[in-house]
Design a protein around this motif. Structure first.
Motif, PDB file in Angstrom:
ATOM      1  N   LEU A 148      -1.165   8.836   5.988  1.00  0.00           N
ATOM      2  CA  LEU A 148      -2.261   8.761   4.759  1.00  0.00           C
ATOM      3  C   LEU A 148      -2.101   7.617   4.192  1.00  0.00           C
ATOM      4  CD1 LEU A 148      -4.280  10.515   3.412  1.00  0.00           C
ATOM      5  CD2 LEU A 148      -2.493  11.416   2.127  1.00  0.00           C
ATOM      6  N   VAL A 157     -14.657   9.158   6.631  1.00  0.00           N
ATOM      7  CA  VAL A 157     -13.002   9.261   6.238  1.00  0.00           C
ATOM      8  C   VAL A 157     -12.972   7.609   7.062  1.00  0.00           C
ATOM      9  CG1 VAL A 157     -11.027   9.822   6.601  1.00  0.00           C
ATOM     10  CG2 VAL A 157     -12.577  11.498   6.045  1.00  0.00           C
ATOM     11  N   GLN A 208     -10.711   5.310   8.686  1.00  0.00           N
ATOM     12  CA  GLN A 208      -9.537   5.385   9.545  1.00  0.00           C
ATOM     13  C   GLN A 208      -9.372   4.066  10.506  1.00  0.00           C
ATOM     14  OE1 GLN A 208      -8.890   9.389  11.627  1.00  0.00           O
ATOM     15  NE2 GLN A 208     -10.949   9.496  11.135  1.00  0.00           N
ATOM     16  N   ASN A 263     -10.081   1.268   2.536  1.00  0.00           N
ATOM     17  CA  ASN A 263     -11.782   1.162   2.851  1.00  0.00           C
ATOM     18  C   ASN A 263     -11.592   0.085   3.859  1.00  0.00           C
ATOM     19  OD1 ASN A 263     -11.829  -1.674   1.618  1.00  0.00           O
ATOM     20  ND2 ASN A 263     -11.248  -0.733  -0.134  1.00  0.00           N
ATOM     21  N   SER A 291      -5.245   6.621   7.645  1.00  0.00           N
ATOM     22  CA  SER A 291      -6.664   7.369   7.437  1.00  0.00           C
ATOM     23  C   SER A 291      -6.665   7.566   5.640  1.00  0.00           C
ATOM     24  CB  SER A 291      -6.482   8.768   8.018  1.00  0.00           C
ATOM     25  OG  SER A 291      -7.466   9.726   7.480  1.00  0.00           O
ATOM     26  N   SER A 292      -7.763   7.534   5.085  1.00  0.00           N
ATOM     27  CA  SER A 292      -7.850   7.520   3.718  1.00  0.00           C
ATOM     28  C   SER A 292      -7.846   9.294   3.267  1.00  0.00           C
ATOM     29  CB  SER A 292      -9.165   7.035   3.235  1.00  0.00           C
ATOM     30  OG  SER A 292     -10.240   7.787   3.830  1.00  0.00           O
ATOM     31  N   GLU A 293      -7.956  10.079   4.164  1.00  0.00           N
ATOM     32  CA  GLU A 293      -7.921  11.226   3.769  1.00  0.00           C
ATOM     33  C   GLU A 293      -7.301  12.070   5.186  1.00  0.00           C
ATOM     34  OE1 GLU A 293     -11.500  13.433   2.795  1.00  0.00           O
ATOM     35  OE2 GLU A 293     -12.153  11.706   1.884  1.00  0.00           O
ATOM     36  N   ARG A 353       0.701  -1.228  -0.026  1.00  0.00           N
ATOM     37  CA  ARG A 353       0.077  -0.040  -0.004  1.00  0.00           C
ATOM     38  C   ARG A 353       0.845   1.331  -0.069  1.00  0.00           C
ATOM     39  NH1 ARG A 353      -4.844   1.389   0.960  1.00  0.00           N
ATOM     40  NH2 ARG A 353      -5.685  -0.319   1.399  1.00  0.00           N
ATOM     41  N   THR A 354       0.375   2.354  -0.800  1.00  0.00           N
ATOM     42  CA  THR A 354       0.944   3.600  -0.609  1.00  0.00           C
ATOM     43  C   THR A 354       0.504   4.379   0.613  1.00  0.00           C
ATOM     44  OG1 THR A 354       1.070   3.536  -3.102  1.00  0.00           O
ATOM     45  CG2 THR A 354       1.399   5.701  -1.918  1.00  0.00           C
ATOM     46  N   PRO A 399      -4.442   6.518   0.803  1.00  0.00           N
ATOM     47  CA  PRO A 399      -5.227   6.929   0.006  1.00  0.00           C
ATOM     48  C   PRO A 399      -6.029   5.615  -0.686  1.00  0.00           C
ATOM     49  CG  PRO A 399      -3.171   8.040  -0.393  1.00  0.00           C
ATOM     50  CD  PRO A 399      -2.959   7.106   0.530  1.00  0.00           C
ATOM     51  N   GLY A 400      -7.179   5.598  -0.548  1.00  0.00           N
ATOM     52  CA  GLY A 400      -8.181   4.526  -1.413  1.00  0.00           C
ATOM     53  C   GLY A 400      -8.414   3.421  -0.165  1.00  0.00           C
TER      54      GLY A 400
END
Length: 136
Positions: free
Chosen positions: A61, A117, A119, A66, A104-106, A37-38, A63-64
């Motif tokens: 962070l 969001v 988390q 879920n 966290s996705s954001e 994962r990034t 991103p993506g």
């Protein structure tokens, strides 16, 4: 003249000391985890006590991210604690009694609710240079 020279020396020493005290990776730096994962570091929070006392919170962070990513995220968080966070708490005063890793996705400001969001949070007890998972 002498006073100006001392001021410059004091300023230089203060700047050098501050630069040398940066224990964590700079915010935004990409961090590798087993899942691939990034991730990037948002920040490290050390001035908010946790239930165990002094706590170091490493916020990332993802991103993506879920809700279905919980299991992989838990493995990544353990790896981050063992290879990233545990090294960065050495020398912190007071010594953290707890490490919290969060994804966290954001970007969400620390301490603020963000129901939309995704988390994830995991808590660890630093023990003999390793991270022992604890129920959060």
């Amino acid at each position: 003249m002498r006073r100006a020279s001392i001021l410059h020396v004091v300023t230089f020493v203060a700047l050098a000391a501050t630069a040398g005290c940066q224990e964590e990776a700079p915010a935004g730096e990409a961090v590798s985890v087993p899942s691939g994962r990034t991730l990037s570091l948002i920040d490290v929070i050390t001035n908010a006590r946790g239930p165990a006392g002094a706590t170091a919170r490493f916020r990332f962070l993802a991103p993506g991210l879920n809700a279905d990513d919980a299991e992989a995220a838990a493995e990544d968080m353990q790896a981050l604690c063992d290879s990233f966070a545990i090294k960065r708490i050495e020398g912190m005063v007071p010594a953290p009694q707890q490490i919290v890793i969060s994804f966290s996705s954001e970007v969400v400001p620390f301490g603020e609710a963000a129901p939309g969001v995704v988390q994830f949070f995991e808590s660890y007890r630093p023990e003999n240079g390793t991270c022992v998972w604890e129920v959060f």
